[in-house]
Design a protein around this motif. Structure first.
Motif, short mmCIF file in Angstrom:
data_model
loop_
_atom_site.label_atom_id
_atom_site.label_comp_id
_atom_site.label_asym_id
_atom_site.label_seq_id
_atom_site.Cartn_x
_atom_site.Cartn_y
_atom_site.Cartn_z
N ALA A 73 0.81 -1.21 0.00
CA ALA A 73 0.00 0.00 0.00
C ALA A 73 0.85 1.26 0.00
CB ALA A 73 -0.92 0.00 1.21
N TRP A 74 2.07 1.18 0.49
CA TRP A 74 2.91 2.35 0.68
C TRP A 74 3.96 2.53 -0.41
CZ3 TRP A 74 0.41 5.21 3.92
CH2 TRP A 74 -0.45 4.58 4.83
N PRO A 102 -2.34 6.24 0.93
CA PRO A 102 -1.16 5.45 0.58
C PRO A 102 -0.82 5.67 -0.90
CG PRO A 102 -2.78 4.10 1.72
CD PRO A 102 -3.44 5.40 1.40
N GLY A 129 -3.84 1.33 5.79
CA GLY A 129 -3.53 0.32 4.78
C GLY A 129 -4.66 -0.67 4.62
N ARG A 166 -6.91 -1.13 1.28
CA ARG A 166 -6.82 -2.44 0.62
C ARG A 166 -8.19 -3.08 0.45
NH1 ARG A 166 -1.84 -3.14 3.02
NH2 ARG A 166 -2.72 -3.90 4.98
#
Length: 122
Positions: A5-6, A63, A108, A112
């Motif tokens: 996610a980052w 993110p 996150g 997601r």
């Protein structure tokens, strides 16, 4: 959304080192705000978006994997979420959340799974 996610997707057009501060942010259904802060750090990249008056001045942490396209000419960042998904994101306060690992994990997970609007895990 990418597995991490980052991280920015390679296909986003993001160039490491580009200062995105002040750039327009566009959700899938229109303008959401401007980039207030950002990080290019590998595995820890994000945007802090100032939504201004749109949702009462709320800042949100996105993110890097939510970024689908960076337009260098228009100075705009496009994300793969709707205004409502961003509005419903967990509240962000840079002075207490930016270095908070538990908050980052919550964010996150939220992105997601598509937040309260469903979606498929990465």
């Amino acid at each position: 959304m990418s597995e991490n996610a980052w991280s920015f997707a390679e296909t986003s057009g993001h160039l490491s080192g580009t200062d995105l501060t002040g750039w327009r942010v566009e959700a899938t259904d229109g303008h959401i705000g401007k980039v207030d802060k950002h990080s290019d750090e590998v595995g820890d990249a994000y945007l802090v978006v100032d939504t201004g008056m749109w949702i009462f001045g709320k800042e949100v942490l996105l993110p890097a994997s939510t970024v689908t396209r960076v337009d260098l000419v228009e100075q705009a960042v496009y994300v793969d979420r709707t205004k409502e998904q961003i509005k419903a994101a967990p509240e962000f306060h840079s002075d207490k959340h930016l270095a908070d690992q538990q908050y980052r994990e919550e964010i996150g997970i939220y992105y997601r799974t598509g937040g309260p609007f469903g979606g498929t895990p990465a």
